[in-house]
Design a protein around this motif. Structure first.
Motif, PDB file in Angstrom:
ATOM      1  N   GLN A   1      -7.841   9.966 -12.005  1.00 36.98           N
ATOM      2  CA  GLN A   1      -7.764   9.082 -10.842  1.00 36.98           C
ATOM      3  C   GLN A   1      -6.320   9.139 -10.365  1.00 36.98           C
ATOM      4  O   GLN A   1      -5.420   8.715 -11.084  1.00 36.98           O
ATOM      5  CB  GLN A   1      -8.149   7.646 -11.221  1.00 36.98           C
ATOM      6  N   ASP A   2      -6.119   9.714  -9.197  1.00 37.74           N
ATOM      7  CA  ASP A   2      -4.778   9.947  -8.688  1.00 37.74           C
ATOM      8  C   ASP A   2      -4.467   9.085  -7.483  1.00 37.74           C
ATOM      9  O   ASP A   2      -5.339   8.801  -6.659  1.00 37.74           O
ATOM     10  CB  ASP A   2      -4.611  11.412  -8.253  1.00 37.74           C
ATOM     11  N   GLY A   3      -3.184   8.723  -7.373  1.00 34.63           N
ATOM     12  CA  GLY A   3      -2.633   8.132  -6.162  1.00 34.63           C
ATOM     13  C   GLY A   3      -1.595   9.104  -5.635  1.00 34.63           C
ATOM     14  O   GLY A   3      -0.787   9.627  -6.411  1.00 34.63           O
ATOM     15  N   TYR A   4      -1.643   9.378  -4.341  1.00 35.09           N
ATOM     16  CA  TYR A   4      -0.744  10.353  -3.738  1.00 35.09           C
ATOM     17  C   TYR A   4       0.105   9.684  -2.664  1.00 35.09           C
ATOM     18  O   TYR A   4      -0.342   8.737  -2.014  1.00 35.09           O
ATOM     19  CB  TYR A   4      -1.532  11.494  -3.074  1.00 35.09           C
ATOM     20  N   GLU A   5       1.307  10.212  -2.472  1.00 32.47           N
ATOM     21  CA  GLU A   5       2.182   9.757  -1.399  1.00 32.47           C
ATOM     22  C   GLU A   5       2.752  10.966  -0.680  1.00 32.47           C
ATOM     23  O   GLU A   5       3.145  11.940  -1.324  1.00 32.47           O
ATOM     24  CB  GLU A   5       3.336   8.923  -1.957  1.00 32.47           C
ATOM     25  N   ARG A   6       2.797  10.849   0.646  1.00 28.11           N
ATOM     26  CA  ARG A   6       3.443  11.895   1.438  1.00 28.11           C
ATOM     27  C   ARG A   6       4.895  11.456   1.648  1.00 28.11           C
ATOM     28  O   ARG A   6       5.159  10.413   2.232  1.00 28.11           O
ATOM     29  CB  ARG A   6       2.742  12.088   2.776  1.00 28.11           C
TER      30      ARG A   6
ATOM     31  N   ASN B   1      -5.867   8.459  -2.199  1.00 25.63           N
ATOM     32  CA  ASN B   1      -6.400   8.310  -3.554  1.00 25.63           C
ATOM     33  C   ASN B   1      -7.400   9.428  -3.772  1.00 25.63           C
ATOM     34  O   ASN B   1      -8.075   9.854  -2.834  1.00 25.63           O
ATOM     35  CB  ASN B   1      -7.095   6.956  -3.721  1.00 25.63           C
ATOM     36  N   GLY B   2      -7.481   9.888  -5.020  1.00 24.11           N
ATOM     37  CA  GLY B   2      -8.412  10.964  -5.298  1.00 24.11           C
ATOM     38  C   GLY B   2      -8.943  10.918  -6.708  1.00 24.11           C
ATOM     39  O   GLY B   2      -8.337  10.328  -7.609  1.00 24.11           O
TER      40      GLY B   2
ATOM     41  N   ALA C   1      -9.485  10.268  -0.376  1.00 23.93           N
ATOM     42  CA  ALA C   1      -9.504   9.395   0.797  1.00 23.93           C
ATOM     43  C   ALA C   1      -8.064   9.242   1.255  1.00 23.93           C
ATOM     44  O   ALA C   1      -7.222   8.766   0.495  1.00 23.93           O
ATOM     45  CB  ALA C   1     -10.112   8.039   0.447  1.00 23.93           C
ATOM     46  N   VAL C   2      -7.787   9.669   2.474  1.00 25.44           N
ATOM     47  CA  VAL C   2      -6.432   9.652   3.017  1.00 25.44           C
ATOM     48  C   VAL C   2      -6.311   8.512   4.019  1.00 25.44           C
ATOM     49  O   VAL C   2      -7.186   8.324   4.871  1.00 25.44           O
ATOM     50  CB  VAL C   2      -6.092  10.991   3.708  1.00 25.44           C
ATOM     51  N   LYS C   3      -5.217   7.769   3.878  1.00 32.01           N
ATOM     52  CA  LYS C   3      -4.912   6.709   4.845  1.00 32.01           C
ATOM     53  C   LYS C   3      -3.422   6.805   5.149  1.00 32.01           C
ATOM     54  O   LYS C   3      -2.597   6.314   4.371  1.00 32.01           O
ATOM     55  CB  LYS C   3      -5.281   5.346   4.273  1.00 32.01           C
ATOM     56  N   GLY C   4      -3.109   7.505   6.220  1.00 31.94           N
ATOM     57  CA  GLY C   4      -1.704   7.680   6.599  1.00 31.94           C
ATOM     58  C   GLY C   4      -0.976   8.540   5.585  1.00 31.94           C
ATOM     59  O   GLY C   4      -1.398   9.657   5.284  1.00 31.94           O
TER      60      GLY C   4
ATOM     61  N   MET D   1     -14.345  13.425  10.898  1.00 27.04           N
ATOM     62  CA  MET D   1     -13.135  13.857  10.226  1.00 27.04           C
ATOM     63  C   MET D   1     -12.354  14.747  11.209  1.00 27.04           C
ATOM     64  O   MET D   1     -12.906  15.683  11.774  1.00 27.04           O
ATOM     65  CB  MET D   1     -13.490  14.632   8.952  1.00 27.04           C
ATOM     66  N   ASN D   2     -11.062  14.449  11.355  1.00 27.24           N
ATOM     67  CA  ASN D   2     -10.260  15.238  12.289  1.00 27.24           C
ATOM     68  C   ASN D   2      -9.511  16.357  11.558  1.00 27.24           C
ATOM     69  O   ASN D   2      -9.543  16.444  10.329  1.00 27.24           O
ATOM     70  CB  ASN D   2      -9.294  14.328  13.066  1.00 27.24           C
ATOM     71  N   THR D   3      -8.840  17.201  12.303  1.00 22.57           N
ATOM     72  CA  THR D   3      -8.164  18.351  11.697  1.00 22.57           C
ATOM     73  C   THR D   3      -7.028  17.933  10.772  1.00 22.57           C
ATOM     74  O   THR D   3      -6.774  18.613   9.774  1.00 22.57           O
ATOM     75  CB  THR D   3      -7.632  19.321  12.775  1.00 22.57           C
ATOM     76  N   GLN D   4      -6.351  16.815  11.044  1.00 21.06           N
ATOM     77  CA  GLN D   4      -5.282  16.340  10.152  1.00 21.06           C
ATOM     78  C   GLN D   4      -5.860  15.916   8.809  1.00 21.06           C
ATOM     79  O   GLN D   4      -5.287  16.204   7.761  1.00 21.06           O
ATOM     80  CB  GLN D   4      -4.503  15.187  10.777  1.00 21.06           C
ATOM     81  N   ASP D   5      -7.006  15.238   8.825  1.00 17.14           N
ATOM     82  CA  ASP D   5      -7.663  14.844   7.573  1.00 17.14           C
ATOM     83  C   ASP D   5      -8.041  16.067   6.745  1.00 17.14           C
ATOM     84  O   ASP D   5      -7.853  16.101   5.527  1.00 17.14           O
ATOM     85  CB  ASP D   5      -8.930  14.018   7.848  1.00 17.14           C
ATOM     86  N   ILE D   6      -8.577  17.080   7.403  1.00 17.84           N
ATOM     87  CA  ILE D   6      -8.955  18.311   6.698  1.00 17.84           C
ATOM     88  C   ILE D   6      -7.714  18.993   6.130  1.00 17.84           C
ATOM     89  O   ILE D   6      -7.713  19.428   4.970  1.00 17.84           O
ATOM     90  CB  ILE D   6      -9.740  19.255   7.636  1.00 17.84           C
ATOM     91  N   ALA D   7      -6.652  19.059   6.923  1.00 16.02           N
ATOM     92  CA  ALA D   7      -5.407  19.676   6.451  1.00 16.02           C
ATOM     93  C   ALA D   7      -4.850  18.920   5.251  1.00 16.02           C
ATOM     94  O   ALA D   7      -4.404  19.533   4.270  1.00 16.02           O
ATOM     95  CB  ALA D   7      -4.378  19.721   7.574  1.00 16.02           C
TER      96      ALA D   7
END
Length: 146
Positions: free
Chosen positions: A117-122, A90-91, A83-86, A1-7
């Motif tokens: 059950q959430d879907g998120y968008e940046r 989803n959470g 789980a973040v993908k770009g 896991m990288n720092t962006q994933d943690i952030a």
């Protein structure tokens, strides 16, 4: 896991916690600003879909209508796995909800175990909830002593 994933995980946790804080403060206008403009929200109780909403305006009105009968609400969020993908994620969020109301002149406490059950968008560097499907797993209702 990288720092962006943690952030991103920390930002998403802060997002779901802020949604609960605004719900407890009954600031539904601020709460729905944490959702995308066309967000979808569904609530299921006992296997039955009891609420299905699309968009901030519909959510604000429904949240206010549902919560006006409660003198106090208190959300306690527990596990939150994402789980973040770009720019999408989803959470799953577990929440313990306490609602206090007056029914027939008596104080009543309702306690609910919910899973979201959430879907998120940046969008514009800001995480928002695009979809939220809540399942109320259990509910307990008790009269409180006067």
């Amino acid at each position: 896991m990288n720092t962006q994933d943690i952030a991103d995980q920390l930002k998403l946790r802060a997002l779901v916690d802020q949604v609960s804080i605004f719900a407890d403060k009954k600031d539904f206008e601020a709460q729905v600003q944490l959702f995308t403009e066309d967000a979808i929200t569904e609530i299921t109780v006992g296997g039955n879909l009891i609420m299905q909403l699309t968009g901030r305006e519909a959510m604000s009105a429904a949240f206010e209508g549902f919560n006006k009968s409660f003198a106090t609400s208190f959300h306690l969020n527990g596990q939150h796995v994402v789980a973040v993908k770009g720019d999408h994620a989803n959470g799953t969020l577990y929440s313990h909800i306490t609602l206090l109301s007056i029914e027939h002149g008596k104080k009543v406490k309702s306690t609910i175990g919910a899973v979201y059950q959430d879907g998120y968008e940046r969008i514009n560097a800001r995480w928002l909830i695009a979809s939220r499907r809540g399942t109320f797993i259990w509910q307990d209702k008790n009269l409180l002593d006067p």
